[in-house]
Design a protein around this motif. Structure first.
Motif, short mmCIF file in Angstrom:
data_model
loop_
_atom_site.label_atom_id
_atom_site.label_comp_id
_atom_site.label_asym_id
_atom_site.label_seq_id
_atom_site.Cartn_x
_atom_site.Cartn_y
_atom_site.Cartn_z
N THR A 73 -61.07 7.59 19.15
CA THR A 73 -61.35 7.50 17.70
C THR A 73 -62.21 6.26 17.42
OG1 THR A 73 -59.35 6.25 17.19
CG2 THR A 73 -59.18 8.64 17.07
N GLN A 74 -61.95 5.19 18.18
CA GLN A 74 -62.76 3.97 17.99
C GLN A 74 -64.17 4.19 18.51
OE1 GLN A 74 -59.66 1.65 19.92
NE2 GLN A 74 -59.74 0.19 18.21
N TYR A 75 -64.26 4.92 19.62
CA TYR A 75 -65.58 5.25 20.16
C TYR A 75 -66.38 6.03 19.12
CZ TYR A 75 -69.19 7.30 23.16
OH TYR A 75 -70.40 7.69 23.68
N LEU A 76 -65.73 7.03 18.51
CA LEU A 76 -66.43 7.85 17.51
C LEU A 76 -66.78 7.02 16.27
CD1 LEU A 76 -67.55 10.52 16.45
CD2 LEU A 76 -65.22 11.21 15.84
N SER A 77 -65.89 6.11 15.88
CA SER A 77 -66.21 5.29 14.70
C SER A 77 -67.46 4.45 14.96
CB SER A 77 -65.03 4.41 14.27
OG SER A 77 -64.78 3.41 15.24
N TRP A 95 -60.59 -1.42 11.27
CA TRP A 95 -59.74 -1.04 12.38
C TRP A 95 -58.64 -0.07 11.96
CZ3 TRP A 95 -54.52 -1.41 13.44
CH2 TRP A 95 -54.15 -1.23 14.78
N PRO A 96 -58.32 0.98 12.70
CA PRO A 96 -58.97 1.28 13.97
C PRO A 96 -60.25 2.09 13.86
CG PRO A 96 -57.07 2.71 13.64
CD PRO A 96 -57.10 1.79 12.46
N ASN A 97 -60.38 2.98 12.84
CA ASN A 97 -61.53 3.87 12.93
C ASN A 97 -62.14 4.37 11.63
OD1 ASN A 97 -59.84 6.11 12.17
ND2 ASN A 97 -58.99 6.03 14.22
N ASP A 98 -61.86 3.71 10.52
CA ASP A 98 -62.56 4.10 9.28
C ASP A 98 -63.92 3.42 9.25
OD1 ASP A 98 -60.53 5.61 8.26
OD2 ASP A 98 -59.83 4.12 6.81
N VAL A 99 -64.93 4.16 8.86
CA VAL A 99 -66.24 3.51 8.69
C VAL A 99 -66.46 3.33 7.20
CG1 VAL A 99 -68.71 3.58 9.17
CG2 VAL A 99 -67.09 4.54 10.82
N ARG A 100 -66.89 2.13 6.83
CA ARG A 100 -67.08 1.83 5.40
C ARG A 100 -68.47 1.24 5.16
NH1 ARG A 100 -61.99 -0.55 2.50
NH2 ARG A 100 -62.69 -2.56 3.27
N ILE A 106 -66.63 5.99 4.06
CA ILE A 106 -67.62 7.08 4.09
C ILE A 106 -67.23 8.16 5.10
CG2 ILE A 106 -69.14 5.87 5.76
CD1 ILE A 106 -71.52 7.03 4.02
N SER A 107 -66.35 7.79 6.05
CA SER A 107 -65.92 8.79 7.03
C SER A 107 -64.51 8.50 7.52
CB SER A 107 -66.87 8.81 8.23
OG SER A 107 -66.89 7.56 8.87
N GLY A 108 -63.84 9.55 7.96
CA GLY A 108 -62.48 9.41 8.48
C GLY A 108 -62.33 10.23 9.75
N ILE A 109 -61.43 9.80 10.61
CA ILE A 109 -61.26 10.45 11.91
C ILE A 109 -59.79 10.79 12.14
CG2 ILE A 109 -61.53 10.09 14.42
CD1 ILE A 109 -63.84 8.15 13.77
N ASP A 187 -69.82 -4.23 20.84
CA ASP A 187 -70.50 -3.47 19.78
C ASP A 187 -69.54 -3.18 18.64
OD1 ASP A 187 -72.85 -3.41 21.24
OD2 ASP A 187 -72.31 -1.53 22.26
N TYR A 188 -68.30 -2.87 19.01
CA TYR A 188 -67.28 -2.57 17.99
C TYR A 188 -66.97 -3.83 17.18
CZ TYR A 188 -62.77 -0.95 16.09
OH TYR A 188 -61.73 -0.61 15.26
N LYS A 189 -66.77 -4.94 17.90
CA LYS A 189 -66.38 -6.20 17.22
C LYS A 189 -67.46 -6.68 16.25
CE LYS A 189 -64.46 -9.71 19.24
NZ LYS A 189 -64.03 -10.71 20.24
#
Ligand code: BTN
Length: 239
Positions: A73-77, A95-100, A106-109, A187-189
């Motif tokens: 889920t983090q990879y996809l976020s 964290w962990p995987n909402d994109v804002r 704007i997206s949920g997993i 990249d995530y951080k």
């Protein structure tokens, strides 16, 4: 990546689980409309006919369950965040995987694993992205939310968006499965919200407050509370 389009379905995740045996590894199922879309924590995920993206990756990486799968889920976020960047936006990952974007979701997993008699049959990695909502649609959502078209003032072509997501997803997927979260940690951080700020996390029926210090090598969040006690959480929700 195979694509499977459904006009109307109850939920792409549910469809994927029910038809898992007949769906190939690395298939993206997407629908125009969901009648019973589901979010995390048993929430509903509302559907707007033809406007947004409702999709589920079906993945069958191995028969045994591995720890790294919980980081998908983090990879996809991160993949989604990078796609939004291609639209000249500055997304963040809660964290962990909402994109804002500008603090608005704007997206949920929603990931689900299907295990039968101890054997992993597949992983369904579902995601919803607000692509073409009206302000009215957004106002109906019970938390701060936004939509890609509203952020860039342009109608979004869903097929182009899907192509960007699937290509980016495939790019590092095999390596990610082999190497784990460490592959994307930096990249995530870079995009992670709340690092070094004071947050509260709900984990089951408990709440923990503290300063978010780090995202660990396994994708967990490290929190230091007021008594200087360190908490490393693999699951939970930032409140
Ligand atoms: C969340 O609560 O943030 C996760 C939302 C996930 C929604 C997507 S839409 C496609 C897929 N099918 C579902 O029923 N849910 C996921």
């Amino acid at each position: 990546m195979e694509l499977l389009y459904l006009e109307t379905v109850d939920s792409t995740n549910k469809y994927a689980k029910e038809n898992l045996a007949n769906i190939k590894d690395k298939t993206l199922i997407y629908a125009n409309y969901q009648t019973a879309g589901r979010g995390r924590l048993n929430r509903k995920w509302n559907s707007n006919f033809g406007k947004n993206l409702y999709a589920s990756f079906v993945l069958k990486p191995s028969k045994e369950l591995k720890e790294v799968y919980s980081n998908l889920t983090q990879y996809l976020s991160l993949v989604l965040a990078e796609v939004f960047e291609e639209y000249q936006l500055i997304p963040t990952i809660k964290w962990p995987n909402d994109v804002r974007i500008n603090g608005k979701k704007i997206s949920g997993i929603l990931a689900e694993s299907i295990i039968e008699r101890g054997e992993l049959k597949g992983i369904v990695l579902g995601f919803g992205v607000n692509l073409n909502c009206s302000q009215e649609d957004i106002d109906k959502i019970d938390q701060p939310a936004t939509s890609l078209n509203l952020e860039i003032n342009k109608k979004i072509d869903r097929d182009i968006f899907i192509k960007k997501v699937t290509e980016k997803f495939c790019l590092r997927y095999n390596k990610f499965i082999e190497e784990g979260f460490l592959l994307i940690r930096e990249d995530y951080k870079k995009r992670a919200e709340f690092l070094n700020s004071s947050i509260k996390i709900r984990i089951f029926d408990k709440e923990i407050s503290g300063i978010a210090k780090d995202i660990t090598e396994s994708g967990a969040i490290k929190l230091v509370d007021e008594n200087n006690i360190e908490h490393v959480l693999l699951i939970g929700d930032i409140l």
